[in-house]
Design a protein around this motif. Structure first.
Motif, mmCIF file in Angstrom:
data_model
loop_
_atom_site.group_PDB
_atom_site.id
_atom_site.type_symbol
_atom_site.label_atom_id
_atom_site.label_comp_id
_atom_site.label_asym_id
_atom_site.label_seq_id
_atom_site.Cartn_x
_atom_site.Cartn_y
_atom_site.Cartn_z
ATOM 1 N N LEU A 237 -106.084 -37.874 79.484
ATOM 2 C CA LEU A 237 -107.039 -38.884 79.915
ATOM 3 C C LEU A 237 -107.295 -38.812 81.414
ATOM 4 N N ALA A 238 -106.269 -38.509 82.205
ATOM 5 C CA ALA A 238 -106.427 -38.462 83.665
ATOM 6 C C ALA A 238 -107.349 -37.339 84.107
ATOM 7 N N GLY A 239 -107.379 -36.237 83.366
ATOM 8 C CA GLY A 239 -108.256 -35.129 83.715
ATOM 9 C C GLY A 239 -107.798 -34.305 84.898
ATOM 10 N N GLN A 240 -106.569 -34.526 85.372
ATOM 11 C CA GLN A 240 -106.057 -33.754 86.500
ATOM 12 C C GLN A 240 -105.462 -32.419 86.070
ATOM 13 N N ILE A 241 -105.158 -32.295 84.793
ATOM 14 C CA ILE A 241 -104.697 -31.037 84.209
ATOM 15 C C ILE A 241 -105.531 -30.807 82.962
ATOM 16 N N ARG A 242 -106.272 -29.702 82.925
ATOM 17 C CA ARG A 242 -107.192 -29.432 81.832
ATOM 18 C C ARG A 242 -106.862 -28.085 81.214
ATOM 19 N N VAL A 243 -107.292 -27.909 79.972
ATOM 20 C CA VAL A 243 -107.121 -26.620 79.308
ATOM 21 C C VAL A 243 -107.926 -25.573 80.071
ATOM 22 N N GLY A 244 -107.290 -24.457 80.412
ATOM 23 C CA GLY A 244 -107.923 -23.393 81.181
ATOM 24 C C GLY A 244 -107.560 -23.397 82.651
ATOM 25 N N ASP A 245 -106.979 -24.487 83.162
ATOM 26 C CA ASP A 245 -106.583 -24.542 84.570
ATOM 27 C C ASP A 245 -105.346 -23.691 84.822
ATOM 28 N N PHE A 246 -105.261 -23.159 86.032
ATOM 29 C CA PHE A 246 -104.061 -22.441 86.461
ATOM 30 C C PHE A 246 -103.231 -23.404 87.296
ATOM 31 N N ILE A 247 -102.016 -23.715 86.846
ATOM 32 C CA ILE A 247 -101.188 -24.709 87.516
ATOM 33 C C ILE A 247 -99.802 -24.137 87.794
ATOM 34 N N GLN A 248 -99.110 -24.792 88.711
ATOM 35 C CA GLN A 248 -97.719 -24.460 89.008
ATOM 36 C C GLN A 248 -96.903 -25.747 88.975
ATOM 37 N N ILE A 249 -95.802 -25.703 88.220
ATOM 38 C CA ILE A 249 -94.924 -26.855 88.100
ATOM 39 C C ILE A 249 -93.948 -26.853 89.268
ATOM 40 N N GLU A 250 -93.493 -28.026 89.634
ATOM 41 C CA GLU A 250 -92.554 -28.176 90.751
ATOM 42 C C GLU A 250 -91.317 -27.302 90.577
ATOM 43 N N SER A 251 -90.837 -27.176 89.334
ATOM 44 C CA SER A 251 -89.625 -26.400 89.082
ATOM 45 C C SER A 251 -89.855 -24.899 89.137
ATOM 46 N N GLY A 252 -91.109 -24.452 89.218
ATOM 47 C CA GLY A 252 -91.357 -23.027 89.390
ATOM 48 C C GLY A 252 -92.321 -22.386 88.428
ATOM 49 N N PRO A 253 -92.358 -22.737 87.127
ATOM 50 C CA PRO A 253 -93.268 -22.051 86.203
ATOM 51 C C PRO A 253 -94.721 -22.239 86.595
ATOM 52 N N ARG A 254 -95.507 -21.196 86.406
ATOM 53 C CA ARG A 254 -96.933 -21.265 86.668
ATOM 54 C C ARG A 254 -97.667 -20.472 85.606
ATOM 55 N N GLY A 255 -98.891 -20.887 85.322
ATOM 56 C CA GLY A 255 -99.679 -20.189 84.321
ATOM 57 C C GLY A 255 -100.925 -20.984 83.963
ATOM 58 N N TYR A 256 -101.693 -20.432 83.019
ATOM 59 C CA TYR A 256 -102.914 -21.075 82.555
ATOM 60 C C TYR A 256 -102.594 -22.045 81.418
ATOM 61 N N VAL A 257 -103.162 -23.236 81.483
ATOM 62 C CA VAL A 257 -102.948 -24.235 80.431
ATOM 63 C C VAL A 257 -103.745 -23.805 79.206
ATOM 64 N N THR A 258 -103.056 -23.530 78.112
ATOM 65 C CA THR A 258 -103.719 -23.123 76.879
ATOM 66 C C THR A 258 -103.881 -24.268 75.898
ATOM 67 N N ASP A 259 -103.030 -25.298 76.004
ATOM 68 C CA ASP A 259 -103.161 -26.421 75.085
ATOM 69 C C ASP A 259 -102.341 -27.597 75.599
ATOM 70 N N ILE A 260 -102.866 -28.802 75.374
ATOM 71 C CA ILE A 260 -102.124 -30.047 75.633
ATOM 72 C C ILE A 260 -101.969 -30.728 74.281
ATOM 73 N N GLY A 261 -100.793 -30.584 73.674
ATOM 74 C CA GLY A 261 -100.549 -31.094 72.339
ATOM 75 C C GLY A 261 -99.917 -32.470 72.366
ATOM 76 N N TRP A 262 -99.542 -32.964 71.167
ATOM 77 C CA TRP A 262 -98.969 -34.310 71.074
ATOM 78 C C TRP A 262 -97.517 -34.338 71.551
ATOM 79 N N ARG A 263 -96.846 -33.175 71.606
ATOM 80 C CA ARG A 263 -95.456 -33.141 72.046
ATOM 81 C C ARG A 263 -95.267 -32.354 73.329
ATOM 82 N N SER A 264 -96.016 -31.284 73.515
ATOM 83 C CA SER A 264 -95.778 -30.401 74.658
ATOM 84 C C SER A 264 -97.088 -29.797 75.138
ATOM 85 N N THR A 265 -97.017 -29.258 76.349
ATOM 86 C CA THR A 265 -98.131 -28.528 76.946
ATOM 87 C C THR A 265 -97.725 -27.068 77.069
#
Length: 353
Positions: free
Chosen positions: A190-218
């Motif tokens: 709902l916030a729209g700050q992370i969308r499918v197709g965006d390239f993001i980096q998590i604070e803990s280190g992992p980075r990559g393209y968002v392929t799906d935002i599901g009901w349990r995990s991204t």
């Protein structure tokens, strides 16, 4: 002529007439429905072609199967209205058609809601929405349809809602982690700050393209084509860098060191010429804002340190652009006689200690 034969010959015309009229009515209604379906589809295609919208594809895809069912149901309803059937049979048939209509409309509305949410997300965010948003839209519409169906069957929904409310408390306590992931995923979508197709980096280190935002995990897809699964509540609590917001442009810093004694103005001019050469052949290297070459960080122990500051169209473009710019710099430095100093390694003699 025997009495049996007389009764048979008199019975056949009456039965054929009783069957022929409803059959003709049914065929006329179905044929009219098919013609109307073709006309509506043609109008939708014309409207889409003139407006440039893709909504007609969504509507036609969702209605392709159910509309045939509705035409058949309309034909059966017309038969009941024009045929001499018993009131009880007509009432039962109309009730069955009503329930079937509610069920089919619910299925169509639920599918259409999910598809519209996906299409709206792509238009508003420039990227597809996650499956969670589509599932939520489908479930909400489907739940409203089920309540309408139960009401049509004469079943009171108030006791059912009361039982679901009491049972929901127990389920919520047993599924705290699952519900936490669910609502966190809903908030992220709902916030729209992370969308499918965006390239993001998590604070803990992992980075990559968002392929799906599901009901349990991204799910993230790394540049090495590996998948990273992150629970939604962990994602919502982490500091996330989104390289595609507010736009996909990324600033690129290219450090270059030259030997002391080099002409700084000449080095700056050569660096900018190399960048312009690459920009002329690679549109991923942007000219707005204008690339600059600065004497930063400046004076190090072994070299004069310059930094080229430019922008590329997308995060992925930086690697090819760096490769091309550095090759162009090497060629120009070689022609101008500018030396890039090699690192100096001080080796200690253990015998001298």
């Amino acid at each position: 002529m025997t009495p049996f034969l007389e009764r048979t010959l008199s019975f056949i015309p009456r039965e054929w007439l009783a069957v022929l009229v409803p059959s003709v009515v049914f065929l006329i209604v179905v044929a009219a429905g098919l013609v109307a379906r073709k006309i509506i589809a043609s109008k939708l295609r014309s409207w889409s072609h003139s407006s440039g919208s893709t909504m007609h594809n969504v509507v036609l895809d969702v209605l392709r199967g159910p509309i045939l069912l509705w035409i058949v149901m309309l034909g059966l309803f017309a038969v009941t209205e024009t045929s001499d059937v018993s009131p009880d049979l007509a009432r039962r048939l109309e009730g069955a058609l009503k329930l079937l209509a509610i069920l089919s409309v619910t299925i169509v509305a639920a599918r259409l809601a999910g598809r519209i949410v996906r299409l709206y997300g792509m238009r508003r965010q420039g990227a597809a929405t996650g499956t969670l948003t589509e599932v939520l839209a489908t479930l909400i519409v489907g739940l409203l349809g089920v309540l309408t169906l139960l009401n049509a069957l004469g079943i009171s929904v108030t006791p059912i809602l009361t039982a679901l409310g009491v049972g929901g408390l127990a389920v919520a306590l047993a599924l705290q982690d699952t519900l936490s992931n669910f609502f966190s995923g809903f908030y992220v979508s709902l916030a729209g700050q992370i969308r499918v197709g965006d390239f993001i980096q998590i604070e803990s280190g992992p980075r990559g393209y968002v392929t799906d935002i599901g009901w349990r995990s991204t799910t993230l897809r790394e540049r090495t084509n590996n998948l990273i699964v992150i629970p939604n509540n962990k994602l919502a609590q982490s500091i996330v860098t989104n390289f595609h917001l507010p736009d996909r442009h990324t600033q690129l810093l290219i450090p270059v060191g030259v030997a002391y004694g080099s002409d700084a103005d000449q080095v700056e001019r050569i660096l900018l010429e190399a960048v312009e050469q690459v920009a002329a052949s690679n549109p991923a290297l942007l000219n707005d804002p204008k690339p600059v070459a600065l004497l930063l960080p400046g004076f190090s122990e072994r070299a004069l340190e310059f930094t080229i500051i430019c922008r590329v169209a997308d995060y992925e473009d930086q690697f090819a652009v760096q490769h091309q710019v550095r090759k162009a710099i090497l060629e120009r430095f070689k022609d101008a006689g500018i030396v890039i100093p090699a690192p100096i390694r001080l080796e200690t003699n253990p015998l001298a200690q």
